[in-house]
Design an enzyme around this catalytic site. Sequence first.
Site, PDB file in Angstrom:
ATOM      1  N   CYS A   2      -5.012   3.503  -5.227  1.00  0.00           N
ATOM      2  CA  CYS A   2      -6.226   4.237  -4.863  1.00  0.00           C
ATOM      3  C   CYS A   2      -6.215   4.573  -3.378  1.00  0.00           C
ATOM      4  O   CYS A   2      -5.651   3.855  -2.569  1.00  0.00           O
ATOM      5  CB  CYS A   2      -7.447   3.396  -5.169  1.00  0.00           C
ATOM      6  SG  CYS A   2      -7.526   2.879  -6.873  1.00  0.00           S
ATOM      7  N   ARG A  27      -0.093   8.495  -2.703  1.00  0.00           N
ATOM      8  CA  ARG A  27      -0.226   7.099  -3.132  1.00  0.00           C
ATOM      9  C   ARG A  27      -0.295   6.973  -4.641  1.00  0.00           C
ATOM     10  O   ARG A  27      -0.127   5.885  -5.181  1.00  0.00           O
ATOM     11  CB  ARG A  27      -1.497   6.492  -2.521  1.00  0.00           C
ATOM     12  CG  ARG A  27      -1.454   6.432  -1.017  1.00  0.00           C
ATOM     13  CD  ARG A  27      -2.813   6.150  -0.448  1.00  0.00           C
ATOM     14  NE  ARG A  27      -3.215   4.783  -0.617  1.00  0.00           N
ATOM     15  CZ  ARG A  27      -2.977   3.823   0.275  1.00  0.00           C
ATOM     16  NH1 ARG A  27      -2.352   4.117   1.381  1.00  0.00           N
ATOM     17  NH2 ARG A  27      -3.374   2.607   0.063  1.00  0.00           N
ATOM     18  N   TRP A  74      -6.346   5.287  -9.130  1.00  0.00           N
ATOM     19  CA  TRP A  74      -5.200   5.025  -9.987  1.00  0.00           C
ATOM     20  C   TRP A  74      -5.683   3.967 -10.984  1.00  0.00           C
ATOM     21  O   TRP A  74      -5.968   2.841 -10.589  1.00  0.00           O
ATOM     22  CB  TRP A  74      -4.045   4.512  -9.135  1.00  0.00           C
ATOM     23  CG  TRP A  74      -2.716   4.435  -9.810  1.00  0.00           C
ATOM     24  CD1 TRP A  74      -1.807   5.445  -9.952  1.00  0.00           C
ATOM     25  CD2 TRP A  74      -2.114   3.283 -10.403  1.00  0.00           C
ATOM     26  NE1 TRP A  74      -0.691   4.983 -10.596  1.00  0.00           N
ATOM     27  CE2 TRP A  74      -0.852   3.673 -10.885  1.00  0.00           C
ATOM     28  CE3 TRP A  74      -2.525   1.957 -10.582  1.00  0.00           C
ATOM     29  CZ2 TRP A  74       0.006   2.784 -11.529  1.00  0.00           C
ATOM     30  CZ3 TRP A  74      -1.669   1.071 -11.232  1.00  0.00           C
ATOM     31  CH2 TRP A  74      -0.413   1.496 -11.690  1.00  0.00           C
ATOM     32  N   ASN A 100     -10.733   0.175  -3.368  1.00  0.00           N
ATOM     33  CA  ASN A 100      -9.309   0.025  -3.664  1.00  0.00           C
ATOM     34  C   ASN A 100      -9.053  -1.470  -3.782  1.00  0.00           C
ATOM     35  O   ASN A 100      -9.412  -2.223  -2.878  1.00  0.00           O
ATOM     36  CB  ASN A 100      -8.484   0.640  -2.510  1.00  0.00           C
ATOM     37  CG  ASN A 100      -6.994   0.413  -2.682  1.00  0.00           C
ATOM     38  OD1 ASN A 100      -6.544   0.009  -3.754  1.00  0.00           O
ATOM     39  ND2 ASN A 100      -6.237   0.664  -1.637  1.00  0.00           N
ATOM     40  N   GLY A 101      -8.469  -1.904  -4.895  1.00  0.00           N
ATOM     41  CA  GLY A 101      -8.210  -3.332  -5.091  1.00  0.00           C
ATOM     42  C   GLY A 101      -8.741  -3.778  -6.441  1.00  0.00           C
ATOM     43  O   GLY A 101      -8.974  -2.955  -7.326  1.00  0.00           O
ATOM     44  N   GLU A 482      19.710   1.046  -7.570  1.00  0.00           N
ATOM     45  CA  GLU A 482      18.808   1.965  -6.872  1.00  0.00           C
ATOM     46  C   GLU A 482      19.010   3.413  -7.360  1.00  0.00           C
ATOM     47  O   GLU A 482      18.038   4.151  -7.536  1.00  0.00           O
ATOM     48  CB  GLU A 482      19.031   1.859  -5.354  1.00  0.00           C
ATOM     49  CG  GLU A 482      18.329   2.899  -4.503  1.00  0.00           C
ATOM     50  CD  GLU A 482      16.804   2.896  -4.588  1.00  0.00           C
ATOM     51  OE1 GLU A 482      16.233   2.018  -5.244  1.00  0.00           O
ATOM     52  OE2 GLU A 482      16.200   3.820  -4.017  1.00  0.00           O
ATOM     53  N   LYS A 486      16.052   5.630  -8.967  1.00  0.00           N
ATOM     54  CA  LYS A 486      15.663   6.948  -8.442  1.00  0.00           C
ATOM     55  C   LYS A 486      15.617   7.956  -9.579  1.00  0.00           C
ATOM     56  O   LYS A 486      14.688   8.736  -9.707  1.00  0.00           O
ATOM     57  CB  LYS A 486      16.664   7.450  -7.409  1.00  0.00           C
ATOM     58  CG  LYS A 486      16.571   7.210  -5.966  1.00  0.00           C
ATOM     59  CD  LYS A 486      15.314   7.222  -5.195  1.00  0.00           C
ATOM     60  CE  LYS A 486      14.281   6.241  -5.601  1.00  0.00           C
ATOM     61  NZ  LYS A 486      13.966   5.164  -4.698  1.00  0.00           N
ATOM     62  N   GLU A 489      12.634   7.325 -11.891  1.00  0.00           N
ATOM     63  CA  GLU A 489      11.337   7.590 -11.260  1.00  0.00           C
ATOM     64  C   GLU A 489      10.994   9.068 -11.226  1.00  0.00           C
ATOM     65  O   GLU A 489       9.874   9.443 -11.508  1.00  0.00           O
ATOM     66  CB  GLU A 489      11.333   7.095  -9.801  1.00  0.00           C
ATOM     67  CG  GLU A 489      11.205   5.622  -9.642  1.00  0.00           C
ATOM     68  CD  GLU A 489      11.005   5.245  -8.174  1.00  0.00           C
ATOM     69  OE1 GLU A 489      11.896   5.518  -7.359  1.00  0.00           O
ATOM     70  OE2 GLU A 489       9.953   4.678  -7.852  1.00  0.00           O
ATOM     71  N   HIS A 505      30.034  -6.601 -21.413  1.00  0.00           N
ATOM     72  CA  HIS A 505      29.169  -7.584 -22.065  1.00  0.00           C
ATOM     73  C   HIS A 505      27.973  -6.940 -22.749  1.00  0.00           C
ATOM     74  O   HIS A 505      26.973  -7.610 -23.007  1.00  0.00           O
ATOM     75  CB  HIS A 505      28.708  -8.627 -21.034  1.00  0.00           C
ATOM     76  CG  HIS A 505      29.854  -9.366 -20.432  1.00  0.00           C
ATOM     77  ND1 HIS A 505      30.533 -10.373 -21.069  1.00  0.00           N
ATOM     78  CD2 HIS A 505      30.490  -9.190 -19.238  1.00  0.00           C
ATOM     79  CE1 HIS A 505      31.512 -10.814 -20.294  1.00  0.00           C
ATOM     80  NE2 HIS A 505      31.502 -10.095 -19.180  1.00  0.00           N
ATOM     81  N   LYS A 606       2.489   4.980  -4.712  1.00  0.00           N
ATOM     82  CA  LYS A 606       3.375   4.750  -3.562  1.00  0.00           C
ATOM     83  C   LYS A 606       3.336   3.294  -3.118  1.00  0.00           C
ATOM     84  O   LYS A 606       4.359   2.691  -2.875  1.00  0.00           O
ATOM     85  CB  LYS A 606       2.967   5.668  -2.402  1.00  0.00           C
ATOM     86  CG  LYS A 606       3.831   5.523  -1.172  1.00  0.00           C
ATOM     87  CD  LYS A 606       5.240   6.014  -1.424  1.00  0.00           C
ATOM     88  CE  LYS A 606       6.155   5.796  -0.244  1.00  0.00           C
ATOM     89  NZ  LYS A 606       7.570   5.941  -0.609  1.00  0.00           N
TER      90      LYS A 606
HETATM   91  C1  AGP Z   1      10.627   3.152  -4.813  1.00  0.00           C
HETATM   92  O1  AGP Z   1      11.146   4.390  -5.091  1.00  0.00           O
HETATM   93  C2  AGP Z   1       9.489   2.762  -5.603  1.00  0.00           C
HETATM   94  N1  AGP Z   1       8.488   3.735  -5.690  1.00  0.00           N
HETATM   95  C3  AGP Z   1       9.047   1.320  -5.627  1.00  0.00           C
HETATM   96  O2  AGP Z   1       9.991   0.631  -6.380  1.00  0.00           O
HETATM   97  C4  AGP Z   1       8.845   0.591  -4.272  1.00  0.00           C
HETATM   98  O3  AGP Z   1      10.059   0.429  -3.624  1.00  0.00           O
HETATM   99  C5  AGP Z   1       8.171  -0.765  -4.524  1.00  0.00           C
HETATM  100  O4  AGP Z   1       6.923  -0.552  -5.105  1.00  0.00           O
HETATM  101  C6  AGP Z   1       8.033  -1.591  -3.273  1.00  0.00           C
HETATM  102  O5  AGP Z   1       7.211  -0.970  -2.338  1.00  0.00           O
HETATM  103  P1  AGP Z   1       7.147  -1.471  -0.846  1.00  0.00           P
HETATM  104  O6  AGP Z   1       8.495  -1.241  -0.246  1.00  0.00           O
HETATM  105  O7  AGP Z   1       6.100  -0.613  -0.205  1.00  0.00           O
HETATM  106  O8  AGP Z   1       6.786  -2.914  -0.874  1.00  0.00           O
END
Ligand code: AGP
Length: 611
Positions: A2, A27, A74, A100-101, A482, A486, A489, A505, A606
């Site tokens: 949020c 975000r 969110w 937010n929270g 990673e 990517k 995502e 395996h 985010k």
């Molecule tokens: C990365 O592409 C992601 N959106 C997500 O995995 C992110 O790295 C993770 O939520 C951790 O966030 P932070 O680095 O702000 O703690």
Amino acid sequence: MCGIVGMCGNSDAVPVLISGLKRLEYRGYDSAGIAVSLPDGLESRRSVGRLSNLEKRLSTKPLAAAVGIGHTRWATHGEASERNSHPHFDQENRIALVHNGIIENYQELKAPLLEQGITFQSETDTEVLVQHLAACTQDGTEFLSALCAALQDARGAYALGILNQAEPGRLYAARLGSPLIVGRGPDGVYIASDVPAILPQVDEVIYLEDGQIARLSENEVELFDLQGNPVSPEWKQVELEENAVDSAGFETFMLKEIHEQTRVLQGLLDRYVSGEQVLLPDLNLNDEALRSIDRMMIVSCGTAFYAGMYGRLLIEKFTDLPVETDLASEFRYRDPKLSANTLVLAVSQSGETADTLASIKMAKEQGCPILSICNVEGSSLVRESQHLLYTHAGPEIGVASTKAFTAQLMAFALLALHIAKLRGDMPADRSHRMICELRGIPLCIHRVLEQREHIQSIAEKHHDGPSSLYLGRRFNYPIALEGALKNKEISYQHAEGYAAGEMKHGPIALINEALPVICICTDTEDEVAEKMISNLREVQARNGRIIAIATEGDTRLDGLAGDIIFVPRSLERFSPMVNVVALQLLAYYAAHARGTDIDKPRNLAKSVTVE
Ligand code: AGP
């Protein structure tokens, strides 16, 4: 997650609220709303989906006022719907609140309100809080005291923006565990979830501390603790420049941020390396403190977790320290046998990730020193840490992390060298050689970026399958993870990252002529290269479509890989910073071909500020 913005000024707040919410879009959100203080009461507009829907609503039913709050939601408690979107009101529309929270004890707070006959319009924990706050004012208690009382009753995390109908020229804010700043500029005072949201309006900001309440009027900001005692505000000059948060002509923020990596890594080297010395000014760890550490525990989430995996390998390689890594969401529920000699290292772009924060709080309670690698100054993580290493990547707006990740890798490389030197684990000449190698990394990244069209053509060839497999070994195993993340995502194509040695395996069963297998084969020191090539042969024997990342001039993959992305030569231990850029571009162009919303992928936020 949020986003919150609010203004108390001398002109119409509504355009500022909308512009602030747009700057918070990154975000992640699924509904949005604003509320303003009008002479005859509070009014709001809310809508589901993108902010353009809220703007349409405002064009048919305009609002204008000097004091207002806005929110992007969110969904957590309750579906994404208009009635669940913020701002929420008490039953009599006397108080409007954005949040937010999570209010963890909302059921407990709701029960007596239901008994009093209060009816609820939404399924949210936020509405419970605003109704509870209204109940605290019922006996004529002054608003600030009622707010203190209501917040003392609430458990969980919050950043709040609040309007009180009885005080039309004021705006209240409060923070516990979720980020919130207060800003001031020539046209008024503001609140926001982060600085970029109100960057054009403000010159100075206060990073609210946990347990602080702010009371804003056009020319004044007063701070209080949760008992209502005044607190002196600590204003800080805003140093961010506007061009740090625009897309600079790139079609997306993500593409801009991928291209910024050369500059970001060069900036880290310029900042932290002087001659042949690594100097980390905010680390605050002297030789003695470092020598007393007998174990390191790295905790983080998502992409930052993969950076931690890389960091572990490097620190183990350069020092005699045993290092473990864990996902923060797992670590916080384990019994990891910590001691005052365990250095707990948190990695986070935002510094606001709920699980990471909870993990370090747990470690602190057990007496561990806390070191954080973080990108955001003033963030919650930074405030909880005694030892800091900033990644200085600048604001990262694309939801999928790119430049923050490579900056974390570089930070780990510098940290590992620094620790090795202070503990006497690495001779000076080796350390100099390593620094020299690191200095070459930004140029290697630049050369990968130059291959953008070639990588795009490969992505366009393979983007349409249901799945893909990413393989790497040792330093490039986290990079395989990673690369797959990517791709998932932003292109929404299922992707699996695997340690290449594990392929036999299980995942080998997936391989057929339709499966793209992305193999990272850039080991120039030949320690794991042969093994990687054997894995490629196994994929080839089953007709998998091999896309290899290989070192320029390496002919061993000729006839083996269908497509090859050649990257400049670097030491295997530093090659992840280069190789991941190729994988970022591969994912980017796959997403581009699949027509997704690259900067704001569905369902993602985010910074994940709730558990
Ligand atoms: C990365 O592409 C992601 N959106 C997500 O995995 C992110 O790295 C993770 O939520 C951790 O966030 P932070 O680095 O702000 O703690």
